[in-house]
Design a protein around this motif. Sequence first.
Motif, PDB file in Angstrom:
ATOM      1  N   TRP A  29       0.835  -1.205   0.000  1.00 53.02           N
ATOM      2  CA  TRP A  29       0.000   0.000   0.000  1.00 53.02           C
ATOM      3  C   TRP A  29       0.870   1.255   0.000  1.00 53.02           C
ATOM      4  O   TRP A  29       0.623   2.205  -0.754  1.00 53.02           O
ATOM      5  N   LEU A  30       1.884   1.249   0.849  1.00 59.49           N
ATOM      6  CA  LEU A  30       2.789   2.401   0.916  1.00 59.49           C
ATOM      7  C   LEU A  30       3.440   2.666  -0.435  1.00 59.49           C
ATOM      8  O   LEU A  30       3.497   3.810  -0.911  1.00 59.49           O
ATOM      9  N   LEU A  31       3.944   1.623  -1.069  1.00 58.31           N
ATOM     10  CA  LEU A  31       4.608   1.785  -2.350  1.00 58.31           C
ATOM     11  C   LEU A  31       3.637   2.295  -3.412  1.00 58.31           C
ATOM     12  O   LEU A  31       3.996   3.147  -4.236  1.00 58.31           O
ATOM     13  N   ASN A  32       2.421   1.809  -3.384  1.00 58.11           N
ATOM     14  CA  ASN A  32       1.426   2.272  -4.353  1.00 58.11           C
ATOM     15  C   ASN A  32       1.103   3.752  -4.152  1.00 58.11           C
ATOM     16  O   ASN A  32       0.971   4.510  -5.121  1.00 58.11           O
ATOM     17  N   GLU A  33       0.978   4.160  -2.893  1.00 62.23           N
ATOM     18  CA  GLU A  33       0.676   5.567  -2.620  1.00 62.23           C
ATOM     19  C   GLU A  33       1.836   6.479  -3.027  1.00 62.23           C
ATOM     20  O   GLU A  33       1.633   7.580  -3.541  1.00 62.23           O
ATOM     21  N   CYS A  34       3.057   6.021  -2.782  1.00 66.03           N
ATOM     22  CA  CYS A  34       4.218   6.815  -3.185  1.00 66.03           C
ATOM     23  C   CYS A  34       4.341   6.865  -4.709  1.00 66.03           C
ATOM     24  O   CYS A  34       4.737   7.901  -5.272  1.00 66.03           O
ATOM     25  N   ALA A  35       3.999   5.768  -5.368  1.00 63.77           N
ATOM     26  CA  ALA A  35       4.057   5.748  -6.824  1.00 63.77           C
ATOM     27  C   ALA A  35       3.114   6.782  -7.424  1.00 63.77           C
ATOM     28  O   ALA A  35       3.449   7.448  -8.416  1.00 63.77           O
ATOM     29  N   LYS A  36       1.944   6.940  -6.823  1.00 66.45           N
ATOM     30  CA  LYS A  36       0.987   7.931  -7.309  1.00 66.45           C
ATOM     31  C   LYS A  36       1.562   9.337  -7.252  1.00 66.45           C
ATOM     32  O   LYS A  36       1.194  10.206  -8.040  1.00 66.45           O
ATOM     33  N   ARG A  37       2.464   9.559  -6.291  1.00 65.01           N
ATOM     34  CA  ARG A  37       3.037  10.887  -6.067  1.00 65.01           C
ATOM     35  C   ARG A  37       4.447  11.019  -6.644  1.00 65.01           C
ATOM     36  O   ARG A  37       5.131  11.997  -6.384  1.00 65.01           O
ATOM     37  N   ARG A  38       4.875   9.996  -7.374  1.00 63.13           N
ATOM     38  CA  ARG A  38       6.197   9.984  -7.994  1.00 63.13           C
ATOM     39  C   ARG A  38       7.298  10.169  -6.956  1.00 63.13           C
ATOM     40  O   ARG A  38       8.242  10.933  -7.135  1.00 63.13           O
ATOM     41  N   ILE A  39       7.176   9.437  -5.860  1.00 60.55           N
ATOM     42  CA  ILE A  39       8.155   9.469  -4.774  1.00 60.55           C
ATOM     43  C   ILE A  39       8.789   8.086  -4.657  1.00 60.55           C
ATOM     44  O   ILE A  39       8.091   7.084  -4.505  1.00 60.55           O
ATOM     45  N   TRP A  40      10.102   8.026  -4.719  1.00 55.32           N
ATOM     46  CA  TRP A  40      10.801   6.773  -4.506  1.00 55.32           C
ATOM     47  C   TRP A  40      10.810   6.406  -3.023  1.00 55.32           C
ATOM     48  O   TRP A  40      10.737   7.275  -2.151  1.00 55.32           O
ATOM     49  N   VAL A  41      10.968   5.118  -2.764  1.00 52.76           N
ATOM     50  CA  VAL A  41      10.971   4.602  -1.394  1.00 52.76           C
ATOM     51  C   VAL A  41      12.267   3.848  -1.136  1.00 52.76           C
ATOM     52  O   VAL A  41      12.642   2.956  -1.907  1.00 52.76           O
ATOM     53  N   LEU A  42      12.952   4.220  -0.057  1.00 50.88           N
ATOM     54  CA  LEU A  42      14.103   3.470   0.433  1.00 50.88           C
ATOM     55  C   LEU A  42      13.622   2.623   1.604  1.00 50.88           C
ATOM     56  O   LEU A  42      13.172   3.158   2.627  1.00 50.88           O
ATOM     57  N   LEU A  43      13.677   1.307   1.457  1.00 56.27           N
ATOM     58  CA  LEU A  43      13.230   0.397   2.505  1.00 56.27           C
ATOM     59  C   LEU A  43      14.353   0.211   3.518  1.00 56.27           C
ATOM     60  O   LEU A  43      15.404  -0.347   3.204  1.00 56.27           O
ATOM     61  N   ASP A  44      14.115   0.676   4.731  1.00 52.35           N
ATOM     62  CA  ASP A  44      15.121   0.716   5.794  1.00 52.35           C
ATOM     63  C   ASP A  44      14.778  -0.324   6.855  1.00 52.35           C
ATOM     64  O   ASP A  44      13.789  -0.186   7.569  1.00 52.35           O
ATOM     65  N   ASN A  95      11.275  -5.833  -9.524  1.00 47.74           N
ATOM     66  CA  ASN A  95      10.816  -5.086 -10.698  1.00 47.74           C
ATOM     67  C   ASN A  95       9.961  -3.873 -10.331  1.00 47.74           C
ATOM     68  O   ASN A  95       9.340  -3.268 -11.205  1.00 47.74           O
ATOM     69  N   ASN A  96       9.962  -3.529  -9.051  1.00 49.14           N
ATOM     70  CA  ASN A  96       9.158  -2.392  -8.608  1.00 49.14           C
ATOM     71  C   ASN A  96       9.945  -1.103  -8.824  1.00 49.14           C
ATOM     72  O   ASN A  96      10.997  -0.893  -8.221  1.00 49.14           O
ATOM     73  N   THR A  97       9.440  -0.234  -9.681  1.00 54.54           N
ATOM     74  CA  THR A  97      10.167   0.980 -10.034  1.00 54.54           C
ATOM     75  C   THR A  97      10.013   2.091  -9.011  1.00 54.54           C
ATOM     76  O   THR A  97      10.665   3.135  -9.126  1.00 54.54           O
ATOM     77  N   THR A  98       9.167   1.896  -8.000  1.00 47.99           N
ATOM     78  CA  THR A  98       9.042   2.880  -6.920  1.00 47.99           C
ATOM     79  C   THR A  98      10.104   2.668  -5.851  1.00 47.99           C
ATOM     80  O   THR A  98      10.501   3.603  -5.159  1.00 47.99           O
ATOM     81  N   VAL A  99      10.588   1.446  -5.705  1.00 47.76           N
ATOM     82  CA  VAL A  99      11.637   1.149  -4.733  1.00 47.76           C
ATOM     83  C   VAL A  99      12.964   1.722  -5.234  1.00 47.76           C
ATOM     84  O   VAL A  99      13.411   1.414  -6.341  1.00 47.76           O
ATOM     85  N   ALA A 100      13.561   2.578  -4.413  1.00 46.77           N
ATOM     86  CA  ALA A 100      14.879   3.134  -4.754  1.00 46.77           C
ATOM     87  C   ALA A 100      15.987   2.172  -4.355  1.00 46.77           C
ATOM     88  O   ALA A 100      17.011   2.059  -5.039  1.00 46.77           O
ATOM     89  N   GLY A 101      15.799   1.496  -3.220  1.00 49.04           N
ATOM     90  CA  GLY A 101      16.835   0.594  -2.763  1.00 49.04           C
ATOM     91  C   GLY A 101      16.544   0.041  -1.389  1.00 49.04           C
ATOM     92  O   GLY A 101      15.468   0.248  -0.816  1.00 49.04           O
TER      93      GLY A 101
END
Length: 290
Positions: free
Chosen positions: A34-49, A96-102
């Motif tokens: 859900w988090l990744l989908n919401e960030c994708a809508k806003r064109r925000i990458w996500v760093l999973l920490d 293959n998730n393009t919202t995940v930065a790393g």
Amino acid sequence: ELGYNCVRVPFAYGLIQAENGTNYLSEGWNRLDWLLNECAKRRIWVLLDLHSTPGGQNWYEHCGQPDGLRNRLWTNPKCQDKTAHLWNTVAARYSNNTTVAGYDLFNEPNPEIGTKEQSYSNYIVPLHDRLYKSIRSNDTRHLIFMEDNWHATSNAAFAWNHPRLQDKGGSNVVFEFHNYEHVLNGLNYTNDWYFETQKETVDENVRLFTAYMEERQVPVFVGEFCPGDPRNMEYFVRRFNASGINWAHWNYRNWGWDASGGTNHPWTGWGLDYRTAGAFNTTNYAIQPN
């Protein structure tokens, strides 16, 4: 609207991994998805920490373990196996998730076994290598973030002990540091929080970070910082941006009562506080998120 393009998202291993280390929890996956989908809508990458590892990676409460059970990651093979399995599974799911930065391998490691140099070279670096391989077996495209020793703070020098990634065949790796020098020792508005003190701190760190980037040909990321005062914050951001150092701020806002900011400051060492300046027991609802 504010111009941010990435968010570093801390999560505990128990969000997705069962205690046996091989089963995973659908509810936790659903939350991350859900988090990744919401960030994708806003064109925000996500760093999973991975903020809390099996067994805990330091002695403090934010490792997610209770007193007496912390900092076992470095000496407990089962905890290391579970951590490697977790990253292998996360990489398979999001390769293959393009919202995940790393992937941020573990937050603020602090083995405290021998000297700081020995802790870094004998415990942190080998686990860096193992987790790198665990991820790369399923995901060769995303960035991998490796943090320094001793809470990743005030220790840019330790990164020089890390073998050159080029010599080990590593790629797409970012070295991460956290910048809390003096701030955490100045919670009562001593000189540590003064602009002149913080300016000297960030100037020195920028010199170290840029030298490391140039000599090692790897990017540097300041994954956490909070200089305790808006003027300090502006200077930190300006120096980082001008030097090509990417950054993420820790906790723009805090929840709850915290008197450490003093009666005239609606902020603390951890961010803008949920209270009205000068009234510690009065919540300022105007600045709460929706």
